[in-house]
Write a protein that holds these residues in place. Sequence first.
Motif, PDB file in Angstrom:
ATOM      1  N   SER A 139      69.930   5.334 -70.542  1.00  0.00           N
ATOM      2  CA  SER A 139      70.481   5.353 -71.906  1.00  0.00           C
ATOM      3  C   SER A 139      71.965   5.653 -71.830  1.00  0.00           C
ATOM      4  N   ILE A 140      72.731   4.972 -72.709  1.00  0.00           N
ATOM      5  CA  ILE A 140      74.169   5.216 -72.803  1.00  0.00           C
ATOM      6  C   ILE A 140      74.438   5.767 -74.191  1.00  0.00           C
ATOM      7  N   ASN A 141      74.972   6.972 -74.272  1.00  0.00           N
ATOM      8  CA  ASN A 141      75.221   7.674 -75.542  1.00  0.00           C
ATOM      9  C   ASN A 141      73.961   7.700 -76.415  1.00  0.00           C
ATOM     10  N   GLY A 142      72.803   7.880 -75.788  1.00  0.00           N
ATOM     11  CA  GLY A 142      71.536   7.963 -76.499  1.00  0.00           C
ATOM     12  C   GLY A 142      70.898   6.621 -76.815  1.00  0.00           C
ATOM     13  N   LYS A 143      71.578   5.537 -76.517  1.00  0.00           N
ATOM     14  CA  LYS A 143      71.049   4.188 -76.802  1.00  0.00           C
ATOM     15  C   LYS A 143      70.357   3.650 -75.539  1.00  0.00           C
ATOM     16  N   PRO A 144      69.038   3.313 -75.620  1.00  0.00           N
ATOM     17  CA  PRO A 144      68.352   2.799 -74.425  1.00  0.00           C
ATOM     18  C   PRO A 144      68.871   1.403 -74.053  1.00  0.00           C
ATOM     19  N   VAL A 145      69.051   1.192 -72.747  1.00  0.00           N
ATOM     20  CA  VAL A 145      69.545  -0.094 -72.238  1.00  0.00           C
ATOM     21  C   VAL A 145      68.711  -0.532 -71.041  1.00  0.00           C
ATOM     22  N   ASN A 146      68.722  -1.832 -70.776  1.00  0.00           N
ATOM     23  CA  ASN A 146      68.052  -2.371 -69.590  1.00  0.00           C
ATOM     24  C   ASN A 146      69.046  -2.370 -68.437  1.00  0.00           C
ATOM     25  N   ALA A 147      68.622  -1.874 -67.290  1.00  0.00           N
ATOM     26  CA  ALA A 147      69.493  -1.815 -66.126  1.00  0.00           C
ATOM     27  C   ALA A 147      68.666  -2.017 -64.862  1.00  0.00           C
ATOM     28  N   VAL A 148      69.302  -2.538 -63.847  1.00  0.00           N
ATOM     29  CA  VAL A 148      68.683  -2.751 -62.541  1.00  0.00           C
ATOM     30  C   VAL A 148      69.170  -1.646 -61.615  1.00  0.00           C
ATOM     31  N   VAL A 149      68.273  -1.095 -60.821  1.00  0.00           N
ATOM     32  CA  VAL A 149      68.637  -0.043 -59.875  1.00  0.00           C
ATOM     33  C   VAL A 149      69.682  -0.609 -58.912  1.00  0.00           C
ATOM     34  N   GLY A 150      70.798   0.124 -58.763  1.00  0.00           N
ATOM     35  CA  GLY A 150      71.874  -0.315 -57.890  1.00  0.00           C
ATOM     36  C   GLY A 150      72.977  -1.065 -58.628  1.00  0.00           C
ATOM     37  N   GLN A 151      72.769  -1.382 -59.898  1.00  0.00           N
ATOM     38  CA  GLN A 151      73.783  -2.068 -60.695  1.00  0.00           C
ATOM     39  C   GLN A 151      74.896  -1.080 -61.050  1.00  0.00           C
ATOM     40  N   LYS A 152      76.144  -1.553 -61.091  1.00  0.00           N
ATOM     41  CA  LYS A 152      77.255  -0.660 -61.409  1.00  0.00           C
ATOM     42  C   LYS A 152      77.170  -0.221 -62.861  1.00  0.00           C
ATOM     43  N   ILE A 153      77.527   1.025 -63.118  1.00  0.00           N
ATOM     44  CA  ILE A 153      77.501   1.600 -64.461  1.00  0.00           C
ATOM     45  C   ILE A 153      78.442   0.823 -65.391  1.00  0.00           C
ATOM     46  N   SER A 154      79.560   0.344 -64.857  1.00  0.00           N
ATOM     47  CA  SER A 154      80.500  -0.422 -65.677  1.00  0.00           C
ATOM     48  C   SER A 154      79.862  -1.708 -66.201  1.00  0.00           C
ATOM     49  N   GLN A 155      79.016  -2.351 -65.404  1.00  0.00           N
ATOM     50  CA  GLN A 155      78.323  -3.569 -65.840  1.00  0.00           C
ATOM     51  C   GLN A 155      77.259  -3.254 -66.887  1.00  0.00           C
ATOM     52  N   VAL A 156      76.554  -2.150 -66.690  1.00  0.00           N
ATOM     53  CA  VAL A 156      75.513  -1.740 -67.643  1.00  0.00           C
ATOM     54  C   VAL A 156      76.153  -1.426 -68.990  1.00  0.00           C
ATOM     55  N   ALA A 157      77.280  -0.694 -68.971  1.00  0.00           N
ATOM     56  CA  ALA A 157      77.965  -0.345 -70.212  1.00  0.00           C
ATOM     57  C   ALA A 157      78.500  -1.588 -70.912  1.00  0.00           C
ATOM     58  N   ALA A 158      79.015  -2.542 -70.160  1.00  0.00           N
ATOM     59  CA  ALA A 158      79.534  -3.779 -70.752  1.00  0.00           C
ATOM     60  C   ALA A 158      78.415  -4.581 -71.402  1.00  0.00           C
ATOM     61  N   SER A 159      77.245  -4.641 -70.759  1.00  0.00           N
ATOM     62  CA  SER A 159      76.123  -5.390 -71.343  1.00  0.00           C
ATOM     63  C   SER A 159      75.591  -4.701 -72.600  1.00  0.00           C
ATOM     64  N   ALA A 160      75.772  -3.374 -72.703  1.00  0.00           N
ATOM     65  CA  ALA A 160      75.348  -2.627 -73.895  1.00  0.00           C
ATOM     66  C   ALA A 160      76.471  -2.572 -74.930  1.00  0.00           C
ATOM     67  N   ARG A 161      77.593  -3.206 -74.662  1.00  0.00           N
ATOM     68  CA  ARG A 161      78.767  -3.248 -75.555  1.00  0.00           C
ATOM     69  C   ARG A 161      79.344  -1.858 -75.824  1.00  0.00           C
ATOM     70  N   VAL A 162      79.364  -1.053 -74.772  1.00  0.00           N
ATOM     71  CA  VAL A 162      79.969   0.270 -74.844  1.00  0.00           C
ATOM     72  C   VAL A 162      81.289   0.201 -74.089  1.00  0.00           C
ATOM     73  N   LYS A 163      82.376   0.568 -74.753  1.00  0.00           N
ATOM     74  CA  LYS A 163      83.705   0.483 -74.141  1.00  0.00           C
ATOM     75  C   LYS A 163      83.972   1.696 -73.268  1.00  0.00           C
ATOM     76  N   ILE A 164      84.404   1.418 -72.046  1.00  0.00           N
ATOM     77  CA  ILE A 164      84.835   2.466 -71.122  1.00  0.00           C
ATOM     78  C   ILE A 164      86.270   2.119 -70.740  1.00  0.00           C
ATOM     79  N   PRO A 165      87.216   3.056 -70.858  1.00  0.00           N
ATOM     80  CA  PRO A 165      88.608   2.744 -70.495  1.00  0.00           C
ATOM     81  C   PRO A 165      88.765   2.606 -68.971  1.00  0.00           C
ATOM     82  N   TYR A 166      89.522   1.590 -68.562  1.00  0.00           N
ATOM     83  CA  TYR A 166      89.800   1.336 -67.143  1.00  0.00           C
ATOM     84  C   TYR A 166      91.289   1.148 -66.959  1.00  0.00           C
ATOM     85  N   SER A 167      91.786   1.521 -65.789  1.00  0.00           N
ATOM     86  CA  SER A 167      93.162   1.196 -65.417  1.00  0.00           C
ATOM     87  C   SER A 167      93.182   0.396 -64.120  1.00  0.00           C
TER      88      SER A 167
END
Length: 165
Positions: free
Chosen positions: A102-130
């Motif tokens: 879950s991201i911020n309490g919202k359940p999401v589908n994820a594959v074990v070993g998948q990067k957190i940045s990809q999971v957050a992007a598929s759930a439309r959750v913005k994470i700041p990157y530089s």
Amino acid sequence: SSFRRDDLIPHPGKPAIALFFHPIRYQAAQMISRRLAAIATVVCASSVSAFAPTQQPGSVRIANTELNMFGGLKGAFANDDDLGKPQNAGLTGGPKVNENVSINGKPVNAVVGQKISQVAASARVKIPYSCKNGDCGTCVVKINGRNQKACQATVPNGKCQISVN
């Protein structure tokens, strides 16, 4: 025999192609074109037989949809023991999915070993990157209560709660 100026003017009954070719060369060209036509006829006739169904004398004809053009290659590797048993080219058992993410309490589908940045992007959750390399630290999120960089952390087995600030 040289060409005369009259040879360039068309005459009735004289083929137009003969105007520009020497008569002996014209006859040779006709002979070559006849031979090419004969060869093309033989090739076309033999290729038609490649698509015809094969039938043994005295046998019952069974409807068949295969082309007999490459029939000789059907068993080309049948006796090669080095190849082994054919394997399924896809994933065996499929990807290992973690349904407890879950991201911020919202359940999401994820594959074990998948990067957190990809999971957050598929759930439309913005994470700041530089940098997206893990050098700058702007992508830090909390995974199960611990600070980790989203561009490098992966989805673990079991329960995974991700908090993005």
